[in-house]
Design a protein around this motif. Structure first.
Motif, PDB file in Angstrom:
ATOM      1  N   CYS A 216       0.914  -1.027  -0.038  1.00  0.00           N
ATOM      2  CA  CYS A 216      -0.054  -0.002  -0.017  1.00  0.00           C
ATOM      3  C   CYS A 216       0.987   1.135   0.080  1.00  0.00           C
TER       4      CYS A 216
ATOM      5  N   THR B 234      -5.164   2.112 -10.396  1.00  0.00           N
ATOM      6  CA  THR B 234      -5.965   1.517  -9.410  1.00  0.00           C
ATOM      7  C   THR B 234      -7.030   0.628 -10.017  1.00  0.00           C
ATOM      8  N   GLN B 235      -7.273   0.534 -11.363  1.00  0.00           N
ATOM      9  CA  GLN B 235      -7.922  -0.197 -12.065  1.00  0.00           C
ATOM     10  C   GLN B 235      -7.304  -1.832 -12.025  1.00  0.00           C
ATOM     11  N   THR B 236      -5.809  -1.176 -12.497  1.00  0.00           N
ATOM     12  CA  THR B 236      -5.404  -2.726 -12.847  1.00  0.00           C
ATOM     13  C   THR B 236      -5.132  -3.574 -11.482  1.00  0.00           C
ATOM     14  N   ASP B 237      -4.850  -2.699 -10.210  1.00  0.00           N
ATOM     15  CA  ASP B 237      -4.603  -3.266  -8.949  1.00  0.00           C
ATOM     16  C   ASP B 237      -5.718  -3.577  -8.194  1.00  0.00           C
ATOM     17  N   SER B 238      -6.856  -3.293  -8.673  1.00  0.00           N
ATOM     18  CA  SER B 238      -8.073  -3.351  -7.905  1.00  0.00           C
ATOM     19  C   SER B 238      -8.236  -4.549  -6.673  1.00  0.00           C
ATOM     20  N   GLU B 239      -8.094  -5.848  -7.397  1.00  0.00           N
ATOM     21  CA  GLU B 239      -8.034  -6.730  -6.466  1.00  0.00           C
ATOM     22  C   GLU B 239      -7.048  -6.843  -5.492  1.00  0.00           C
TER      23      GLU B 239
ATOM     24  N   LEU C  53      -5.664  -4.269  -4.198  1.00  0.00           N
ATOM     25  CA  LEU C  53      -5.955  -3.093  -3.291  1.00  0.00           C
ATOM     26  C   LEU C  53      -7.119  -3.568  -2.217  1.00  0.00           C
ATOM     27  N   LYS C  54      -7.963  -4.340  -2.547  1.00  0.00           N
ATOM     28  CA  LYS C  54      -9.154  -5.032  -1.894  1.00  0.00           C
ATOM     29  C   LYS C  54      -8.513  -5.793  -0.668  1.00  0.00           C
TER      30      LYS C  54
ATOM     31  N   PHE D  40      -8.449   4.822  -3.881  1.00  0.00           N
ATOM     32  CA  PHE D  40      -9.809   5.222  -4.123  1.00  0.00           C
ATOM     33  C   PHE D  40     -10.290   6.399  -3.356  1.00  0.00           C
TER      34      PHE D  40
ATOM     35  N   GLU E 142     -16.315   6.675  -4.896  1.00  0.00           N
ATOM     36  CA  GLU E 142     -15.223   6.460  -4.272  1.00  0.00           C
ATOM     37  C   GLU E 142     -14.812   6.246  -2.956  1.00  0.00           C
TER      38      GLU E 142
ATOM     39  N   LYS F  87     -16.093   3.592  -1.309  1.00  0.00           N
ATOM     40  CA  LYS F  87     -15.289   2.216  -1.537  1.00  0.00           C
ATOM     41  C   LYS F  87     -13.895   2.244  -0.487  1.00  0.00           C
TER      42      LYS F  87
END
Length: 606
Positions: A339, A362-367, A369-370, A378, A397, A400
């Motif tokens: 992070c 952010t879209q590429t690493d979305s999973e 990041l969660k 976000f 956002e 999220k």
């Protein structure tokens, strides 16, 4: 309590249904009983284990044995294989446990005799001299002596007895004990004794091919106990005598690691040292990915990238570690490092105004990041959208980010902005709930550092009246908050003042430069204060000076004059209103004509 039990029972029923469904699917797909499949898998593992034993890969034997189902009935032969492998690796208690299984399964057989021998050697490793001597004397009086008397006597000779045993047998049996004891002592941190046994084994019983592995294990034990000087000597010996081996590569890595860790100020570490260290780490990760030292090397790589702020490499390395070691006990720290890397990268993009890359990463690493509870990206996107007044999208956002998790220092700002957005989107109930929660959760000092909280606080205070909210208005006007929100709060104060019939206060808010008043704002003030002569007079005076050409303001004022019997003033204003071509002007002309005719008629009559 009863509800909990009912829910548990419900879950059990669902689980059983799912299991039955799964078995039904397997049956339909393969027409084979699932138990047969499990049986075949275990048999395959047993064959792999036996093959590893033949190649003397004892660590592999243990690794495979742990995958075999506990319900699978291992043969006496297989239990002996596992028992001997544990013994040779220096795990005497485990060796005894599996040997006892053979003794239970195959009493009064030569397999049981061999199991007894493994037990005696394991006891010898644990220095149970009395038990071993007594046990072997009984052993030699049984049928086992027909096949294993020499091996039993060789064990007794280890304890100082003087039986005539062929040197080959003596070397084999005592070599197993000495080597296993050295490994056992390593795990017990009795390093001086372990070193003595390992060198005894290499000089008397073993061979040069075994030296790199044993010496590296000894070096590692010293390294873990922070006896660096002894560890370095052994690493250097391995590199000098057995360069090109696995242990030589690992030793080079350790020496560079020691050099790196011994320099307190990392900026003083030579670049060549760091490059070589990272090179060895990469090679170890590639060639021995499942080894424990590969995990340690990977952790050091993360530490180096973090220390030197190589954020892109840190992100890549932490992602790789999380994938490869999902059961690492301190994975939360790796989550934080990941992070940290993403946060630093995105902040760099933001400072350079490279917004598309922020959205892309952010879209590429979305999973990831969660998974790592990293909500900052976000939150950052929420701020970007917020700055462009995309309220609905920014709120999404922020929510999220809040659900995934953000650092405690960001939570007040995030919740404050969500409260503000609830107001801006017209959700008054949500605004009230969020404002109450935020106000109770965080300190005033923290909250009032944000102009958005001051804005929300002023809005909340406006419910009581402008006098209650007035002290916070100046703070908002003087803050760095966008001018639009200053304009908005001034209008809210003006509207509240009018609802409280505080017309002069409303006038003051309207006259503020940021309010950017128009003639329609003064029309509102005049129509609202029409019945209050004192306030109306002051407002109209300002209005007429500020908007001398406003027909609407003049109309209201002339109407006010006539209502109060001030006809001369009204007539003068009517004449003024006739200038122009707007409908109001035409109407004024008609009214003026009417007044003129009325005057003529008045003269004719009187």
């Amino acid at each position: 309590m009863r509800l909990s039990k009912l829910l548990l029972a419900f879950l059990v029923v669902i689980f059983l249904i799912q299991v039955n469904t799964l078995f039904a699917q397997i049956n339909n797909a393969t027409s084979v009983n699932p138990l047969v499949i499990i049986q075949e898998q275990n048999e395959k593992l047993v064959k792999q284990m036996e093959r590893a034993y033949r190649w003397k890969h004892y660590d592999k034997v243990i690794e495979i044995s742990k995958k075999i189902s506990i319900l699978y009935p291992l043969s006496a032969k297989d239990n002996l294989i596992i028992a001997e492998s544990y013994l040779r690796l220096g795990y005497p208690k485990e060796a005894i446990s599996y040997a006892n299984k053979v003794l239970t399964l195959r009493k009064k057989t030569f397999e049981a005799c061999r199991a007894e021998l493994i037990k005696f050697m394991a006891l010898a490793v644990m220095e149970q001299r009395a038990k071993v001597i007594k046990g072997i004397k009984n052993f030699l009086n049984t049928f086992c002596s027909q096949k294993y008397s020499l091996e039993a006597q060789a064990i007794l000779n280890y304890f100082g007895k003087n039986y005539k045993v062929p040197s080959k047998v003596l070397k084999k049996i005592q070599g197993i004990i000495v080597k296993a004891r050295g490994l056992y002592l390593l795990r017990k941190d009795r390093l001086f004794e372990a070193e003595r046994d390992i060198f005894l084994y290499l000089n008397v019983y073993g061979n040069l091919f075994e030296a790199p592995d044993l010496l590296f294990k000894l070096a590692e034990a010293y390294f873990k106990k922070k006896q660096v000087k002894k560890a370095k000597l052994l690493y250097q010996l391995i590199i000098t005598k057995w360069d090109g081996t696995k242990q030589a590569l690992l030793s080079k890595f350790r020496l560079y690691e020691i050099a790196y860790q011994q320099i307190v100020i990392k900026q003083l570490v030579p670049k060549e040292t760091i490059q070589n260290l990272l090179s060895y780490i990469a090679e170890i990760k590639y060639r021995y990915p499942k080894s424990k030292i590969a995990q340690e090397a990977h952790l050091l790589e993360i530490q180096i990238y973090k220390q030197y702020k190589k954020f892109e490499k840190l992100r890549k390395s932490t992602k790789e570690f999380i994938k490869n070691y999902p059961n690492y006990p301190k994975l939360n720290q790796i989550f934080k490092d990941y992070c940290y890397s993403v946060t630093s990268i995105l902040n760099g993009y933001y400072e350079k105004g490279n917004l598309p890359l922020i959205f892309k990463l952010t879209q590429t690493d979305s999973e990831f990041l969660k998974k790592t509870h990293c909500g900052y990206p976000f939150y950052l996107i929420g701020n970007i959208l917020f700055s462009y007044n995309f309220f609905i999208h920014s709120a999404y956002e922020y929510i999220k980010a809040f659900n995934i998790g953000v650092p405690p220092r960001l939570r007040p700002d995030l919740l404050t902005k969500l409260t503000f957005l609830a107001f801006e989107t017209g959700n008054q109930t949500l605004f009230n709930d969020l404002f109450e929660y935020t106000s109770k959760t965080f300190s005033n000092k923290t909250l009032f550092s944000s102009p958005f909280y001051t804005f929300c606080f002023a809005i909340n205070e406006l419910k009581k009246g402008v006098n209650s909210a007035e002290p916070y208005l100046k703070s908002i006007i003087n803050s760095k908050i966008d001018t639009f929100y200053k304009w908005q709060i001034l209008h809210l104060f003006r509207d509240k003042a009018l609802s409280q019939k505080l017309y002069l206060s409303a006038l003051n808010y309207t006259l503020h430069p940021i309010f950017n008043s128009t003639d329609s704002d003064f029309v509102l003030l005049l129509t609202s204060s029409f019945s209050n002569s004192s306030a109306f007079e002051k407002i109209s005076e300002v209005a007429l000076k500020k908007f001398p050409n406003s027909t609407d303001i003049k109309w209201i004022y002339v109407y006010y004059l006539e209502k109060h019997g001030r006809f001369k003033q009204a007539l003068s204003l009517w004449k003024n209103l006739t200038n122009g071509t707007q409908p109001q002007n035409e109407l004024a002309k008609a009214y003026e004509k009417f007044l003129r005719l009325q005057k003529i008629a008045h003269k004719l009559v009187y």
